[in-house]
Scaffold this motif. Structure first.
Motif, short mmCIF file in Angstrom:
data_model
loop_
_atom_site.label_atom_id
_atom_site.label_comp_id
_atom_site.label_asym_id
_atom_site.label_seq_id
_atom_site.Cartn_x
_atom_site.Cartn_y
_atom_site.Cartn_z
N MET A 317 -8.33 17.91 21.35
CA MET A 317 -8.69 18.92 20.36
C MET A 317 -8.50 18.37 18.95
SD MET A 317 -7.08 22.70 19.69
CE MET A 317 -5.56 22.03 19.01
N ILE A 318 -7.41 17.68 18.71
CA ILE A 318 -7.14 17.15 17.38
C ILE A 318 -8.18 16.10 16.99
CG2 ILE A 318 -5.48 15.71 16.10
CD1 ILE A 318 -3.28 17.26 17.67
N GLU A 319 -8.57 15.24 17.93
CA GLU A 319 -9.60 14.24 17.64
C GLU A 319 -10.94 14.88 17.36
OE1 GLU A 319 -8.03 10.32 20.10
OE2 GLU A 319 -9.41 11.72 21.07
N ASN A 320 -11.25 15.93 18.10
CA ASN A 320 -12.52 16.64 17.87
C ASN A 320 -12.56 17.23 16.47
OD1 ASN A 320 -13.92 19.60 18.10
ND2 ASN A 320 -15.05 18.06 19.27
N LYS A 321 -11.47 17.84 16.04
CA LYS A 321 -11.42 18.41 14.69
C LYS A 321 -11.43 17.31 13.63
CE LYS A 321 -11.08 22.52 16.46
NZ LYS A 321 -12.27 23.42 16.47
N ARG A 322 -10.77 16.20 13.91
CA ARG A 322 -10.78 15.06 12.98
C ARG A 322 -12.21 14.58 12.74
NH1 ARG A 322 -8.97 10.04 16.05
NH2 ARG A 322 -11.18 10.17 16.68
N ASP A 323 -12.98 14.50 13.80
CA ASP A 323 -14.37 14.03 13.68
C ASP A 323 -15.24 15.01 12.90
OD1 ASP A 323 -13.63 11.79 15.10
OD2 ASP A 323 -14.37 12.54 17.03
N LYS A 324 -14.78 16.25 12.79
CA LYS A 324 -15.50 17.25 12.01
C LYS A 324 -14.98 17.34 10.57
CE LYS A 324 -16.66 20.17 15.99
NZ LYS A 324 -16.50 21.51 16.63
N GLY A 325 -14.04 16.47 10.24
CA GLY A 325 -13.57 16.40 8.85
C GLY A 325 -12.29 17.14 8.55
N ILE A 326 -11.57 17.59 9.59
CA ILE A 326 -10.29 18.27 9.38
C ILE A 326 -9.18 17.39 9.94
CG2 ILE A 326 -8.90 20.34 9.80
CD1 ILE A 326 -11.51 21.86 10.24
N THR A 327 -8.31 16.91 9.07
CA THR A 327 -7.26 15.99 9.47
C THR A 327 -5.94 16.73 9.66
OG1 THR A 327 -6.89 15.48 7.13
CG2 THR A 327 -8.34 14.00 8.35
N LEU A 328 -4.94 16.00 10.19
CA LEU A 328 -3.67 16.62 10.53
C LEU A 328 -2.51 15.77 10.02
CD1 LEU A 328 -2.00 18.75 12.20
CD2 LEU A 328 -2.13 17.13 14.10
N THR A 329 -1.63 16.39 9.26
CA THR A 329 -0.37 15.77 8.85
C THR A 329 0.76 16.49 9.57
OG1 THR A 329 -1.01 14.89 6.69
CG2 THR A 329 1.27 15.61 6.93
N THR A 330 1.75 15.74 10.05
CA THR A 330 2.90 16.36 10.70
C THR A 330 4.17 16.06 9.91
OG1 THR A 330 3.24 14.44 12.16
CG2 THR A 330 1.85 16.23 12.99
N LEU A 331 4.99 17.08 9.75
CA LEU A 331 6.28 16.97 9.08
C LEU A 331 7.36 17.38 10.06
CD1 LEU A 331 5.37 18.77 5.71
CD2 LEU A 331 5.25 16.31 6.22
N GLY A 332 8.24 16.44 10.39
CA GLY A 332 9.29 16.70 11.36
C GLY A 332 10.58 17.14 10.70
N PHE A 333 11.30 18.04 11.37
CA PHE A 333 12.54 18.60 10.84
C PHE A 333 13.56 18.72 11.97
CE2 PHE A 333 9.18 20.06 8.12
CZ PHE A 333 9.70 20.08 6.85
N GLY A 334 14.84 18.64 11.58
CA GLY A 334 15.89 19.07 12.47
C GLY A 334 16.41 18.03 13.44
N THR A 335 17.35 18.48 14.27
CA THR A 335 18.06 17.61 15.20
C THR A 335 18.18 18.28 16.55
OG1 THR A 335 20.23 18.56 14.65
CG2 THR A 335 19.49 16.72 13.30
N GLY A 336 18.64 17.51 17.52
CA GLY A 336 18.98 18.07 18.82
C GLY A 336 17.83 18.10 19.79
N ASN A 337 16.77 18.86 19.47
CA ASN A 337 15.63 18.97 20.38
C ASN A 337 14.37 18.35 19.77
OD1 ASN A 337 15.33 20.87 18.37
ND2 ASN A 337 14.34 22.39 19.70
N TYR A 338 14.54 17.45 18.79
CA TYR A 338 13.42 16.92 18.03
C TYR A 338 12.50 16.08 18.91
CZ TYR A 338 10.80 14.65 14.33
OH TYR A 338 9.78 14.18 13.54
N ASN A 339 11.21 16.42 18.91
CA ASN A 339 10.22 15.70 19.72
C ASN A 339 9.39 14.80 18.80
OD1 ASN A 339 8.25 14.80 21.45
ND2 ASN A 339 7.81 16.80 22.33
N GLU A 340 9.96 13.66 18.42
CA GLU A 340 9.27 12.76 17.51
C GLU A 340 8.07 12.10 18.16
OE1 GLU A 340 10.03 8.91 14.75
OE2 GLU A 340 9.59 8.93 16.89
N ALA A 341 8.15 11.86 19.45
CA ALA A 341 7.04 11.22 20.16
C ALA A 341 5.76 12.03 19.98
CB ALA A 341 7.38 11.08 21.65
N MET A 342 5.86 13.35 20.10
CA MET A 342 4.71 14.22 19.91
C MET A 342 4.24 14.21 18.46
SD MET A 342 2.60 16.59 21.18
CE MET A 342 3.34 17.37 22.63
N MET A 343 5.17 14.31 17.52
CA MET A 343 4.81 14.40 16.10
C MET A 343 4.05 13.17 15.63
SD MET A 343 5.96 17.33 15.11
CE MET A 343 6.21 17.27 13.35
#
Length: 554
Positions: A317-343
């Motif tokens: 889904m993200i790649e499809n939207k990227r190809d249509k000109g909408i990009t994605l920035t991710t900002l990670g926060f916090g500790t303990g359950n942080y999923n950096e791999a996904m971000m």
């Protein structure tokens, strides 16, 4: 400044680092100048009181309805500093790669990778160290450590080519007989009145996992600051997700409305992350600005546990939207359950940036001073390919960029996606190389062939650096080539000044990763290599390196 000494106790430097984050004012937090670093200005008066404190009650719990008003002002939000508490990183998720292996030039003369302008790994490493813990090795990406800082690369003379390419060579400080080859890119700057109009959708996680001082309050701090940097042609919408996703603020250029909407949010519920992303993209599409910036900015701890959680479907889904000109920035926060791999992964596929926000000062750096490079793309699908001459270089390895590696055939294929460069962005890559006749890491092979005639005929060239990039509105790539002369190896000395600091940061990353080819190079060696610094961010690096040494016991 702590240099060359071991700290008496870890806690003491934790206090120093926390104090820096709270007390460093706006002018100390300015992003380093693109040229030589300037001395930090005198300490100004103490900052205003924090906009948020632990335990503050928020005005509204979001359930999908619209927000009106709010009780907490965000005017001074950048001065809010979260309370960082040491937590077990066992539930945090990282996608670490093995340290890049050594390559024999005779067998694999070509190295290809996508540029990386993310900085999240450095800020996340700082978070661990300031809590008195060594970061997990999988959390350290050396290229993001190096690219956190700015270096003395020449500015582009004009905009016919969006960035300059610099190369230099020095002797390796940690491995006798090897050399470091640095490649540096620097994008052109744009003035505030040159910025394209921006259609931004803030996508905010307000689930229960965000209910701590270093999560939702800091998200508000970061996005309130970004709102203050925007102009009258820009539009901001706010979408939130918890048990359900909802539109909190319709597109507006009114900074006051944006900040009041942010003030009114509080955390509660499970994390329907997929539904939130789908709604955010719909809002971005409905308000699409042709020839402008259209971007979703996701702020979360990455804990996607309800809704669209299949990573493959999310990336498609993200790649499809990227190809249509909408990009994605991710900002990670916090500790303990942080999923950096996904971000980090979804930001890469969304042609955006990934940053980790551990302090209000980092929020100001990423979304204030560096907003142009974060949001305004000047070159896309930027790839680097280095071909080493086997008659001059016998072995090499790329320091970092393990998760950005491309196949050789990907370089000329314009259908293969790669990283983008924003206005004023810098990208640094460092190779460690062994000249022919040097000992190297791999012993000579009994039946190895001599370099062919083409290589021997170009003894004046140690390597050829090629870059491919597309202009923001282009589909066909452009090529830049630049040879690295063999003479650079013969005249090389140990790195000095700017190069020495870049090498020190690279060594810091590799030592934290447990790189066995650092030949016993330790944190005290890194301190000496980095040298004295008069820039706030570089001084902080020296403090972090000292803290890592004390934690490691060496």
């Amino acid at each position: 400044m702590m240099r060359g000494t071991r700290l008496a106790a870890t806690a003491a430097l934790c206090v120093v680092l926390a104090s820096c984050a709270r007390e460093a004012p706006g002018d100390l937090a300015q992003a380093p100048a693109p040229r030589a670093e300037k001395p930090a200005p005198p300490a100004p008066p103490p900052p205003p009181p924090p906009a948020y404190a632990a335990g503050d009650a928020m005005a509204v719990t979001v359930t999908g309805s619209r927000i009106r008003g709010g009780a907490v002002s965000a005017e001074n939000a950048f001065y809010a500093a979260p309370v960082m508490v040491a937590t077990d990183p066992g539930r945090e998720k990282y996608d670490g790669k093995e340290v890049s292996p050594v390559k024999l030039t005779s067998a694999e003369p070509v190295s290809t990778f996508s540029v990386d302008v993310d900085t999240g790994a450095y800020a996340n490493t700082r978070r661990f160290l300031s809590q008195g813990m060594m970061p997990p090795q999988d959390a350290v990406r050396t290229e993001e450590m190096v690219n956190y800082f700015r270096y003395d690369y020449a500015r582009p003379k004009d905009r016919s080519q969006p960035f300059t390419v610099s190369t230099d060579v020095a002797k390796s400080p940690w491995n006798e007989g090897t050399y470091l080859m640095r490649i540096g890119l620097r994008g052109y700057d744009i003035e505030r009145d040159e910025r394209l109009p921006a259609n931004l959708v803030f996508l905010m996680d307000v689930s229960g996992s965000m209910n701590s001082a270093d999560k939702l309050p800091l998200v508000k701090t970061a996005l309130a600051g970004l709102a203050g940097e925007l102009g009258p042609r820009d539009k901001v919408s706010i979408v939130v997700y918890a048990g359900a996703a909802g539109l909190v603020l319709e597109p507006t250029s009114d900074t006051g409305k944006i900040r009041r909407a942010l003030d009114s949010l509080s955390a509660g519920g499970s994390t329907a992350g997929g539904a939130g992303i789908e709604l955010a993209y719909r809002i971005a599409e409905d308000n699409f600005i042709k020839d402008g910036v259209n971007r979703v900015i996701l702020a979360t701890d990455g804990d996607f546990n309800v809704g669209l959680s299949d990573t493959k479907a999310l990336i498609e889904m993200i790649e499809n939207k990227r190809d249509k000109g909408i990009t994605l920035t991710t900002l990670g926060f916090g500790t303990g359950n942080y999923n950096e791999a996904m971000m980090e992964q979804i930001a890469n596929h969304g042609n955006g940036n990934y940053a980790y926000i551990d302090t209000a000062l980092e929020a100001k750096k990423v979304l204030g001073e560096e907003m142009s490079s974060t949001l305004f793309t000047i070159a896309k699908d930027v790839k680097i390919q280095v071909e080493f001459n086997p008659a001059v270089i016998s072995q090499y390895r790329l320091v970092g960029y393990e998760n950005r590696a491309l196949r050789e055939e990907d370089f000329d294929n314009d259908r293969v996606d790669a990283g983008d460069i924003g206005a004023g962005h810098q990208v640094t890559a460092i190779y460690e190389v062994v000249p022919v006749g040097g000992k190297g890491w791999i012993a000579p092979r009994r039946y190895e062939d001599a370099p062919d005639k083409a290589a021997a005929a170009r003894l004046a060239e140690a390597a050829n650096v090629k870059l491919r990039y597309k202009l923001p509105d282009g589909d066909t790539s452009k090529l830049i080539e630049q040879a690295v002369p063999s003479a650079a190896l013969k005249t090389a000395a140990l790195p000095r000044g700017d190069f020495a600091f870049a090498a020190a940061v690279a060594a810091f990353g590799q030592v934290l990763r447990g790189d066995e080819m650092m030949m016993g190079f330790d944190f005290a060696d890194i301190d000496r290599l980095a040298g004295q610094q008069d820039n706030y961010w570089r001084q902080e690096f020296l403090q972090l390196n000292a803290l890592a040494g004390s934690l490691k016991g060496g």
